[in-house]
Design an enzyme around this catalytic site. Sequence first.
Site, PDB file in Angstrom:
ATOM      1  N   GLY A  11       0.730  -1.118  -0.078  1.00 34.99           N
ATOM      2  CA  GLY A  11      -0.204   0.114   0.012  1.00 34.99           C
ATOM      3  C   GLY A  11       0.824   1.368  -0.177  1.00 34.99           C
ATOM      4  N   ARG A  25      19.324  11.187  -3.193  1.00 36.58           N
ATOM      5  CA  ARG A  25      20.473  12.132  -2.809  1.00 36.58           C
ATOM      6  C   ARG A  25      21.705  11.627  -1.940  1.00 36.58           C
ATOM      7  NH1 ARG A  25      17.037  17.307  -3.643  1.00 36.58           N
ATOM      8  NH2 ARG A  25      16.526  16.865  -5.466  1.00 36.58           N
ATOM      9  N   ARG A  72       0.843  -4.840  -5.971  1.00 39.88           N
ATOM     10  CA  ARG A  72       1.185  -6.089  -5.062  1.00 39.88           C
ATOM     11  C   ARG A  72       1.347  -7.416  -6.160  1.00 39.88           C
ATOM     12  NH1 ARG A  72      -2.621  -3.538  -1.376  1.00 39.88           N
ATOM     13  NH2 ARG A  72      -1.491  -3.324   0.676  1.00 39.88           N
ATOM     14  N   GLY A 102       5.695  -2.337   3.698  1.00 42.32           N
ATOM     15  CA  GLY A 102       5.140  -2.770   5.016  1.00 42.32           C
ATOM     16  C   GLY A 102       5.794  -4.227   5.212  1.00 42.32           C
ATOM     17  N   ASP A 103       5.081  -4.931   6.076  1.00 41.67           N
ATOM     18  CA  ASP A 103       5.789  -6.348   6.131  1.00 41.67           C
ATOM     19  C   ASP A 103       5.742  -7.247   5.089  1.00 41.67           C
ATOM     20  OD1 ASP A 103       3.038  -6.252   6.821  1.00 41.67           O
ATOM     21  OD2 ASP A 103       3.018  -7.788   8.641  1.00 41.67           O
ATOM     22  N   THR A 125       4.138   2.553   5.740  1.00 44.88           N
ATOM     23  CA  THR A 125       2.887   2.016   5.548  1.00 44.88           C
ATOM     24  C   THR A 125       1.832   3.038   6.477  1.00 44.88           C
ATOM     25  OG1 THR A 125       1.172   0.408   6.473  1.00 44.88           O
ATOM     26  CG2 THR A 125       3.327   0.116   7.306  1.00 44.88           C
ATOM     27  N   ASP A 127      -0.403   1.959   8.427  1.00 42.42           N
ATOM     28  CA  ASP A 127      -1.055   0.994   9.520  1.00 42.42           C
ATOM     29  C   ASP A 127      -0.242   1.101  10.670  1.00 42.42           C
ATOM     30  OD1 ASP A 127      -2.845   0.406   7.682  1.00 42.42           O
ATOM     31  OD2 ASP A 127      -1.666  -1.100   6.607  1.00 42.42           O
ATOM     32  N   ASP A 129       2.092  -1.060  11.248  1.00 41.26           N
ATOM     33  CA  ASP A 129       2.092  -2.447  11.923  1.00 41.26           C
ATOM     34  C   ASP A 129       3.178  -3.325  11.780  1.00 41.26           C
ATOM     35  OD1 ASP A 129       1.809  -2.574   9.223  1.00 41.26           O
ATOM     36  OD2 ASP A 129       0.158  -3.788   9.205  1.00 41.26           O
ATOM     37  N   ARG A 162     -26.345  12.969  17.951  1.00 40.74           N
ATOM     38  CA  ARG A 162     -26.138  11.682  17.469  1.00 40.74           C
ATOM     39  C   ARG A 162     -25.026  10.776  17.789  1.00 40.74           C
ATOM     40  NH1 ARG A 162     -26.883  13.386  11.026  1.00 40.74           N
ATOM     41  NH2 ARG A 162     -29.318  13.372  11.115  1.00 40.74           N
ATOM     42  N   ARG A 171      -5.773  -2.300   9.016  1.00 41.69           N
ATOM     43  CA  ARG A 171      -5.274  -3.748   8.588  1.00 41.69           C
ATOM     44  C   ARG A 171      -5.397  -4.350  10.199  1.00 41.69           C
ATOM     45  NH1 ARG A 171      -2.106  -5.629   3.564  1.00 41.69           N
ATOM     46  NH2 ARG A 171      -0.193  -5.400   4.960  1.00 41.69           N
ATOM     47  N   LYS A 213     -24.224  14.732  27.584  1.00 40.57           N
ATOM     48  CA  LYS A 213     -23.558  14.550  26.472  1.00 40.57           C
ATOM     49  C   LYS A 213     -24.311  14.681  25.117  1.00 40.57           C
ATOM     50  CE  LYS A 213     -19.041  12.450  27.135  1.00 40.57           C
ATOM     51  NZ  LYS A 213     -18.090  11.290  27.119  1.00 40.57           N
ATOM     52  N   HIS A 249     -10.380   5.355   1.639  1.00 41.51           N
ATOM     53  CA  HIS A 249      -9.195   5.455   1.068  1.00 41.51           C
ATOM     54  C   HIS A 249      -8.523   7.157   1.258  1.00 41.51           C
ATOM     55  CE1 HIS A 249      -8.699   1.500  -0.487  1.00 41.51           C
ATOM     56  NE2 HIS A 249      -7.634   1.862  -0.643  1.00 41.51           N
ATOM     57  N   GLN A 251      -7.579   7.959   3.822  1.00 42.14           N
ATOM     58  CA  GLN A 251      -6.637   8.155   4.819  1.00 42.14           C
ATOM     59  C   GLN A 251      -5.230   7.833   4.279  1.00 42.14           C
ATOM     60  OE1 GLN A 251      -8.403   5.544   8.229  1.00 42.14           O
ATOM     61  NE2 GLN A 251      -9.673   5.242   6.307  1.00 42.14           N
TER      62      GLN A 251
HETATM   63  P1  ADP Z   1       2.828  -4.615   2.438  1.00 37.51           P
HETATM   64  O1  ADP Z   1       4.193  -4.534   2.143  1.00 37.51           O
HETATM   65  O2  ADP Z   1       2.059  -3.012   2.705  1.00 37.51           O
HETATM   66  O3  ADP Z   1       2.509  -5.235   3.893  1.00 37.51           O
HETATM   67  P2  ADP Z   1       1.692  -6.734   1.144  1.00 37.51           P
HETATM   68  O4  ADP Z   1       1.579  -7.642   2.165  1.00 37.51           O
HETATM   69  O5  ADP Z   1       0.473  -6.655   0.063  1.00 37.51           O
HETATM   70  O6  ADP Z   1       1.914  -5.178   1.475  1.00 37.51           O
HETATM   71  O7  ADP Z   1       2.963  -7.132   0.317  1.00 37.51           O
HETATM   72  C1  ADP Z   1       3.533  -6.443  -0.763  1.00 37.51           C
HETATM   73  C2  ADP Z   1       4.072  -7.477  -1.809  1.00 37.51           C
HETATM   74  O8  ADP Z   1       5.002  -7.877  -1.409  1.00 37.51           O
HETATM   75  C3  ADP Z   1       3.281  -8.642  -2.139  1.00 37.51           C
HETATM   76  O9  ADP Z   1       2.381  -8.356  -3.215  1.00 37.51           O
HETATM   77  C4  ADP Z   1       4.238  -9.573  -2.555  1.00 37.51           C
HETATM   78  O10 ADP Z   1       4.682  -9.303  -3.979  1.00 37.51           O
HETATM   79  C5  ADP Z   1       5.487  -9.267  -1.755  1.00 37.51           C
HETATM   80  N1  ADP Z   1       5.368 -10.219  -0.389  1.00 37.51           N
HETATM   81  C6  ADP Z   1       4.287 -10.409   0.354  1.00 37.51           C
HETATM   82  N2  ADP Z   1       4.681 -11.380   1.297  1.00 37.51           N
HETATM   83  C7  ADP Z   1       5.699 -12.172   0.902  1.00 37.51           C
HETATM   84  C8  ADP Z   1       6.288 -13.448   0.991  1.00 37.51           C
HETATM   85  N3  ADP Z   1       6.020 -13.983   2.154  1.00 37.51           N
HETATM   86  N4  ADP Z   1       7.274 -13.749   0.358  1.00 37.51           N
HETATM   87  C9  ADP Z   1       7.706 -13.267  -0.752  1.00 37.51           C
HETATM   88  N5  ADP Z   1       7.031 -11.851  -1.203  1.00 37.51           N
HETATM   89  C10 ADP Z   1       6.205 -11.416  -0.510  1.00 37.51           C
END
Ligand code: ADP
Length: 319
Positions: A11, A25, A72, A102-103, A125, A127, A129, A162, A171, A213, A249, A251
Amino acid sequence: MKNIGILTSGGDSPGMNAAIRAVVRKAIYHDLRVWGINYGYAGLLGNDIHPLEIGDVGDIIHRGGTKLYTARCEEFKTKEGQAKAVENLEAAGIEALIVVGGDGSFRGAQELTKLGYPTIGVPGTIDNDVPGTEFTIGFDTALNTVIDAIDKIRDTATSHERTYVIEVMGRDAGDLALWSGLADGAETILIPEQPHDMEDIVHRLKRGSKRGKKHSIIIVAEGAANGVEFGREVQEKTGFETRVTVLGHIQRGGSPTAFDRVLASRLAARAVELLIDGNAGRMVGIVNNQIIHKPIDEALQEPHRVDETMYHLSQELSI
Ligand code: ADP
């Protein structure tokens, strides 16, 4: 090392552009060449690779989204996809890769490291997270967007007396809900990390109403409940007119806050330094306002936690 690559993945989040700018840079300052890979891992497999010069990252520090686009990519999750990615990087003469995401994106980076290809992860991200860092790039901007929206909804909630249920993103993490709820004095905050008791929520809403309130704001993290269903339940159980807003979205976009621009610049510059020093398979993060780094696989094993003290404080302050 002479050539490094950068991609943004998963994302998008505000501040990713500031991170791209800082990588380019900082690398050029240290006499490296930088290659931008469009559309994350999908672009890596499709060889969508181009050089980035100093001027290419001008005028983007204040823009949301990502200049390198993001995607993705299911194919990259396969062993064949990962081998092809390394092949394409090596064919382009790119010796190491910085992944902003992200993760999930970090898991991808870790797979490349396992194949012997050096990567560094920069957490981006909304999130918040990603384990191993207190803040991710984009969280602060998204939080401020949520606050702005809640402030507006609050005006209407007061005028019409209200109850408002507002569903926010995140997420599986409750950070956006918790921080926005505390910052906006929400009566109730639902997050996935804490169980909720409907009887208690109803009791608090009725008690607030008896006290005079004029309105109630309930923040629901998308990972905790469906806002629309939860709003229906609140209306049935309290008898109060209840409206639901799913922020969605709005956000994710917008000009990054100063905090996110500074965070992105600091994290991304550190990522370049780590590559120059020969590191691989590490992520950068911020802990106690210090830029830290640690192995990606170690970070990914840590559970995501929210600050429980903040959660209890939010309950105490909304009596
Ligand atoms: P985010 O990075 O925001 O957590 P996603 O979980 O959608 O988003 O992961 C982004 C991309 O990273 C995925 O579309 C995929 O290409 C790659 N990816 C995610 N998980 C794995 C994994 N376990 N092994 C290899 N590539 C991964």
